[in-house]
Design an enzyme around this catalytic site. Sequence first.
Site, PDB file in Angstrom:
ATOM      1  N   GLU A 162      34.964  33.284   8.955  1.00 38.98           N
ATOM      2  CA  GLU A 162      33.789  33.048   9.814  1.00 38.98           C
ATOM      3  C   GLU A 162      34.104  32.282  11.097  1.00 38.98           C
ATOM      4  OE1 GLU A 162      30.374  31.582   7.694  1.00 38.98           O
ATOM      5  OE2 GLU A 162      30.149  33.471   6.612  1.00 38.98           O
ATOM      6  N   GLU A 372      32.079  37.863   1.190  1.00 33.42           N
ATOM      7  CA  GLU A 372      31.017  36.977   0.705  1.00 33.42           C
ATOM      8  C   GLU A 372      29.682  37.701   0.784  1.00 33.42           C
ATOM      9  OE1 GLU A 372      30.652  32.969   2.317  1.00 33.42           O
ATOM     10  OE2 GLU A 372      32.818  32.890   2.587  1.00 33.42           O
TER      11      GLU A 372
END
Length: 477
Positions: A162, A372
């Site tokens: 991320e 995720e």
Amino acid sequence: MSFPKDFKWGASSSSAQFEGAFDVDGKGPTTWDYEKKRLNSGCCSFKYASDFYHHYKEDIALMAEMGFQIFRMSISWARILPDGEGEVNEKGIAFYKDVFRECHKHGIEPLVTIYHFDLPAALAEKYNGWSSRRTADAYVEYCRILFENFKEDVHYWLTNNEYNVMIYYGAVDMLTGKANDLNELYNTGHTQLVAMAKAISLCHEMCPDAKIGPAPNLCACYPASSNAKDVLAAMNMEDLRNNMWVDPLVFGEYPKSIQTYFHWNHIVLDIQEGDMDALKNCHPDFIGFNCYGTETIEHCDYYEIDWDSIVHGDNRDMSYLVKLTEKPGVGKAVNNPYLETGIDGHTFDPYCIRITARKLSDRYHLPLIITENGYGRKDTLEEDGTIHDAYRIEHLKGMISEMKNGIEEGALMFGYCPWSAVDLVSTREGISKRYGFIYVDRDEDDEKAKTSPMKRYRKDSFYWYKKVIASNGEDVE
Ligand code: BG6
């Protein structure tokens, strides 16, 4: 057609949120060890987390019992290099060797993130983290050490977790507030992209049998209406939050709309000699992406914003950044009236993986894996040791069913690793907000956690996911 025969089922974790043992066996401090930077008060620190460091054999055996074929985990940079650079901590190398050996013993392929938010504190102090190319140099050297030591053990690598969220929601790397302006903010992103490109090329050179890709957070952006201005605003948002973080690695350039956005906002990237070549020539093997939901974007007019709160805020709201684009298509995130909202205000969009994966497949033509996805909720451990998490099952059922439809429509998915395998510490809400299939018996009290056995329990979702995996995604009931 359904899930491919060799589709990889598993789940995820990250070192800082899962390992604990924050100062054990020579590990150096990370930015996550500074509690004062935590967002919510009353939450535990990351010091002891779920103590995977001492429970890894038990945890991996439980994952194997569920039938995992893959386990996403990250390496703590400061466990390998306590100062972020320089001397290697052999005990750190030995720990991960043991973990990988245990995974392979159970037929589980480790999917290893090189860097998941927990920057060695020394690099934050010396170089102000990714604001400096010195951190990028240290990262490439760290990658070299990992590839050298683990080339036999790891066949799937992920670069940075991320890195787009680190730019937009600055608090996650606990370095928030250090960028002085948007220039510096976007340059930390560019520096990471170039460092990641170098890591990808290095991996190809040193570990020819391994595959490597990035792990941004990507999600489809819906226009709030069929008004062309909303459509443009949603397109621009996708460029800003998704495409500008993957295009450079796959195509070797930033999207044109982003170049225009930089121009409008006087953002000048410090593109150094060799940067664009590094990006052009790296060729990731796949794209890993975290996907929890979607965004809905509505056009709004340009207006003056409070620069200081954006650049120095703990939670930089991307919609403000989009507002700065003015033309074409200025947008802000709004609620989606078509999405179901849970009792805790969480919105459910089971279509998020299906739609996002189709868009990514069309754009990049690369294999995709979910790194995720999931639902964080408080769980209750009953007296008989059961945990009835029907809400989590319901949530994941929707995601998996729609992911299957996406694959039938051409999404190039090869694996699914929801967040998380075992309960771990949420970035903002401590251990009370749980994501795992396996419950960890601890609460927010660090002092208690320090000596707690942190007993593991199988949740209802554990048995459900085991069935899903055994049927290769066919039986989600
Ligand atoms: C992702 C991060 O953004 O979301 C994880 O990669 C994080 O590290 C996860 O834990 C869930 O968010 P949170 O804030 O509930 O921990």
